[in-house]
Design a protein around this motif. Structure first.
Motif, PDB file in Angstrom:
ATOM      1  N   TYR A 135      38.538 -22.932  16.496  1.00 20.51           N
ATOM      2  CA  TYR A 135      37.219 -22.903  17.129  1.00 20.51           C
ATOM      3  C   TYR A 135      37.104 -21.817  18.198  1.00 20.51           C
ATOM      4  N   ALA A 136      38.225 -21.224  18.595  1.00 18.86           N
ATOM      5  CA  ALA A 136      38.143 -20.164  19.598  1.00 18.86           C
ATOM      6  C   ALA A 136      37.568 -18.901  18.979  1.00 18.86           C
ATOM      7  N   ARG A 137      36.857 -18.132  19.797  1.00 22.28           N
ATOM      8  CA  ARG A 137      36.319 -16.862  19.363  1.00 22.28           C
ATOM      9  C   ARG A 137      37.150 -15.736  19.944  1.00 22.28           C
ATOM     10  N   GLN A 173      41.575 -19.754   8.068  1.00 18.17           N
ATOM     11  CA  GLN A 173      40.135 -19.676   7.864  1.00 18.17           C
ATOM     12  C   GLN A 173      39.468 -19.054   9.086  1.00 18.17           C
ATOM     13  N   ILE A 174      38.584 -18.081   8.843  1.00 16.75           N
ATOM     14  CA  ILE A 174      37.870 -17.454   9.949  1.00 16.75           C
ATOM     15  C   ILE A 174      36.381 -17.332   9.617  1.00 16.75           C
ATOM     16  N   GLU A 213      36.913 -16.825  -0.090  1.00 16.18           N
ATOM     17  CA  GLU A 213      36.573 -18.168   0.394  1.00 16.18           C
ATOM     18  C   GLU A 213      37.153 -18.470   1.782  1.00 16.18           C
ATOM     19  N   SER A 214      38.144 -17.681   2.210  1.00 18.41           N
ATOM     20  CA  SER A 214      38.756 -17.938   3.517  1.00 18.41           C
ATOM     21  C   SER A 214      37.988 -17.261   4.655  1.00 18.41           C
ATOM     22  N   LYS A 243      38.048 -18.244  14.859  1.00 14.55           N
ATOM     23  CA  LYS A 243      39.179 -18.753  14.078  1.00 14.55           C
ATOM     24  C   LYS A 243      39.003 -20.257  13.874  1.00 14.55           C
ATOM     25  N   MET A 244      38.969 -20.679  12.623  1.00 14.27           N
ATOM     26  CA  MET A 244      38.727 -22.088  12.327  1.00 14.27           C
ATOM     27  C   MET A 244      39.996 -22.876  12.048  1.00 14.27           C
TER      28      MET A 244
END
Length: 246
Positions: A135-137, A173-174, A213-214, A243-244
């Motif tokens: 969740y951080a950017r 995942q991003i 897809e990532s 960043k997920m």
């Protein structure tokens, strides 16, 4: 006939007054709910309480400002780095939603608070990418020329570091977020911001073989300026990473 029209007008006025009074009561209740939730550290039910309050009074910028400030505070003061990153993300989203909710001093405050969260820029490094939490950017030096979605040489060099990491990480995942300055119409800039994010994704996919897809892409147009004081500033024309997952 005049009596009938008069009755209709009276009924309409009464109905409007009742609706206005009901909305005012709802907003008062919503503010009380938010104040109670803000009195304690974030827990599993906090988000639900905030969402319930916003359903009662969805167009009150003050609510979004209070909630955004709450999560902004905890993004700096929680002891858990992953929770800090998540609270930073929530603060950004509440400020951005609040800006769309109306006008006034609260909206102006949220524009500057959101810009403060948006404005930090740093070079991408492999260590930096690995260290940020879900969740951080990561604000990066992927900037664009005016009215363009074509990647500059400097932008490509930044994305090369990201591409090498993603190729190695495999399952990470991003989200790539595209942004613009304020020149032009809202629909045009929304489309341009999406093109910028897509351009960065296309580069990563084609050069490093990253699974499409990532990488998710999203465009915000000029909704989330990095520089509110100078909305024409070139640093508003950018792509950044969220960043997920690791």
């Amino acid at each position: 006939m005049r009596k009938i029209l008069l009755r209709i007008v009276i009924v309409s006025v009464i109905g409007l007054w009742c609706a206005t009074a009901s909305l005012a009561d709802n907003c008062t209740d919503a503010l009380k709910m938010v104040d109670l939730a803000r009195a304690t550290p974030p827990e599993a039910s906090t988000q639900e309480k905030f969402q319930t309050a916003l359903k009662l009074c969805p167009s009150n910028p003050q609510l979004y400002l209070l909630i955004g400030d709450y999560y902004d505070h905890w993004s700096k003061n929680d002891i858990n780095p992953e929770r800090q990153a998540y609270f930073n993300y929530l603060a950004t989203e509440y400020y951005a939603s609040g800006i769309k909710s109306g006008k006034g001093d609260e909206v102006t405050k949220m524009k500057f608070k959101l810009a403060a969260l948006e404005s930090g820029v740093e070079d991408i490094t492999e260590v930096g990418i690995r260290s940020i939490k879900p969740y951080a950017r990561l604000n990066i030096r992927v900037f664009f020329e005016f009215n363009s979605s074509e990647l500059t040489k400097g932008a490509q060099e930044q994305l090369d570091v990201l591409g090498e990491y993603l190729a190695e990480a495999g399952s990470s995942q991003i989200i790539l977020e595209g942004h613009t300055d304020i020149v032009g119409s809202e629909p045009y800039n929304m489309a341009l911001s999406k093109e910028r994010a897509a351009s960065a994704k296309g580069y990563l996919v084609s050069k490093f073989g990253i699974t499409p897809e990532s990488i998710e892409t999203v465009g915000y147009g000029f909704e989330r300026l990095a520089d509110v004081d100078d909305p024409f500033n070139p640093k508003n024309r950018r792509v950044r990473i969220r960043k997920m997952s690791n």
